[in-house]
Write an enzyme that holds these catalytic residues in place. Structure first.
Site, PDB file in Angstrom:
ATOM      1  N   ASP A   1       0.810  -1.224   0.000  1.00  0.00           N
ATOM      2  CA  ASP A   1       0.000   0.000   0.000  1.00  0.00           C
ATOM      3  C   ASP A   1       0.845   1.277   0.000  1.00  0.00           C
ATOM      4  O   ASP A   1       0.348   2.343  -0.333  1.00  0.00           O
ATOM      5  CB  ASP A   1      -0.929   0.021   1.231  1.00  0.00           C
ATOM      6  CG  ASP A   1      -1.821  -1.205   1.320  1.00  0.00           C
ATOM      7  OD1 ASP A   1      -2.034  -1.853   0.274  1.00  0.00           O
ATOM      8  OD2 ASP A   1      -2.293  -1.526   2.428  1.00  0.00           O
TER       9      ASP A   1
ATOM     10  N   GLU B   1      -9.580   0.106  -4.152  1.00  0.00           N
ATOM     11  CA  GLU B   1     -10.598  -0.616  -3.364  1.00  0.00           C
ATOM     12  C   GLU B   1     -11.235   0.296  -2.312  1.00  0.00           C
ATOM     13  O   GLU B   1     -12.334   0.050  -1.852  1.00  0.00           O
ATOM     14  CB  GLU B   1      -9.984  -1.855  -2.700  1.00  0.00           C
ATOM     15  CG  GLU B   1      -8.868  -1.549  -1.724  1.00  0.00           C
ATOM     16  CD  GLU B   1      -8.283  -2.796  -1.057  1.00  0.00           C
ATOM     17  OE1 GLU B   1      -8.818  -3.893  -1.243  1.00  0.00           O
ATOM     18  OE2 GLU B   1      -7.272  -2.638  -0.342  1.00  0.00           O
TER      19      GLU B   1
END
Ligand code: F6P
Length: 357
Positions: free
Chosen positions: A136, A231
């Site tokens: 991430d 997402e």
């Protein structure tokens, strides 16, 4: 003699093994005798005293290997202070195991949650050195985390493959990219894959603007549109909801993920054929890319050097092209996010990419 405990915690990613190998290579090359205790499945191994004694040979041939030779698990920070089902005090248990094995320090590889616990262990008096892992790239205090570049490659490959089918069929394609609550992965894979629209959590989208961008492409004769959607992407309306209202919306949510909601809206408003592709955990898998192998090895080597110098309480990070020591108390509990006003966003907009804002 140095006695090192090592663990990998949280979601796995590429180059965890490369980073551990870097630490161990540095220590063994120094000539200092070293004992390595590898705790299995993250903090769980440290809590329950589940470890394997490792030698240099265990770290040989793992530079290119994905996953983690130690295994990993998610042990939420908020539950660390709560006793387990048998009443065991987890923090006390971790300290006991550390002292019982007479460790000089713990080397902890992990992301945000992992760093909160690592900092807590430091506050409890243990010597800790950490390494920043996550696809991430959302760890505060470091410009880069290992795993990120490998995941960008995989998500980009996915967008590349979708491009041909999107063009053949004249469809709108959404590729949903991981990244939890931040958009670094989507932004980079989206730009690398030539996505026309990129939706990230840091820039709430307006579905009308998204549809406008698609229609403009159709008017210009483009038969397809590619969206890279994080997402964690969120609409302007949802971003304006209170925490309570948002929780309620998500409790009744009928879609498998945000991309399916966006797809339905686009389909209804444009009449175009829309498909969703979710590469999911493939983004964390496979062999680390060369950048990550080098980067993780460098971080590992510097962690090894810090251990030899007895410098503890730091994450080994990367700032302005230099490997740096970042105090754990500065890292724990903070999230690094994409700045909506950053150069890369402005440049993407200059390239005609829509963020739906
Ligand atoms: O933090 C890495 C990550 O892959 C995120 O991008 C994603 O939201 C999450 O982990 C998925 O977690 P899990 O592997 O527990 O499903």
């Amino acid at each position: 003699m140095k006695r090192i405990g090592m663990l990998t915690s949280g979601g796995d990613c590429q180059a965890l093994n490369a980073a551990m190998r870097g630490v161990v290579k540095c220590l063994t090359c120094s000539g200092e005798p070293v004992e390595i205790y590898g705790f299995l499945e993250g903090y769980k191994g440290l809590i329950y005293g589940n470890f394997r004694m490792l030698t240099g040979a265990d770290f040989s041939g793992i530079l290119t290997k994905g996953g983690t030779i130690l295994g990993s698990s998610r042990t939420p920070f908020k539950l660390m202070r709560e006793p387990d089902e048998n009443g065991l005090d987890k923090v006390e248990a971790m300290k006991q195991n550390y002292y019982k094995l007479r460790l000089d320090c713990l080397v902890i590889l992990g992301g945000n949650g992992t760093h909160k616990t690592a900092n807590m262990l430091r506050e409890e008096g243990l010597n800790v050195v950490t390494l920043p892992k996550t696809i991430d790239n959302d760890l505060w205090g470091t410009d880069m985390t290992f795993g990120f570049q490998s995941a960008v490659n995989i998500a980009t490959d996915c967008i590349d493959c979708i491009h041909t089918t999107a063009a053949s069929h004249g469809r709108v394609f959404i590729v949903e990219v991981m990244g939890h609550k931040v958009g670094f992965l989507t932004l980079n894979a989206g730009m690398a894959g030539g996505a026309d629209i990129i939706l990230i959590p840091e820039i709430p989208y307006d579905i009308k603007k998204v549809v406008d961008a698609i229609n403009k492409r159709s008017e210009r004769g483009s038969k397809f549109t590619i969206l890279a959607v994080a997402e964690g992407a969120i609409s302007k309306e949802d971003a304006a909801l209170s925490k309570k209202e948002y929780k309620k919306k998500m409790a009744d949510y009928k879609y498998p993920s945000v991309s399916y909601e966006i797809a339905e809206k686009i389909q209804k408003k444009t009449g175009l054929d829309v498909r969703v592709t979710v590469p999911g955990h493939t983004q964390r898998g496979g062999s680390p890319c060369p950048y990550d192998r080098v980067f993780a090895s460098r971080l590992g080597a510097q962690a090894g050097r810090m251990i030899l110098n007895g410098e503890y309480g730091f994450m080994v990070g990367y700032k302005n092209r230099e490997i740096v020591k970042v105090p754990l108390e500065d890292v724990a509990g903070k999230l690094k996010m994409v700045e909506p006003e950053s150069d890369i966003i402005q440049e993407a907009k200059l390239l005609g990419i829509s963020f739906g804002d």
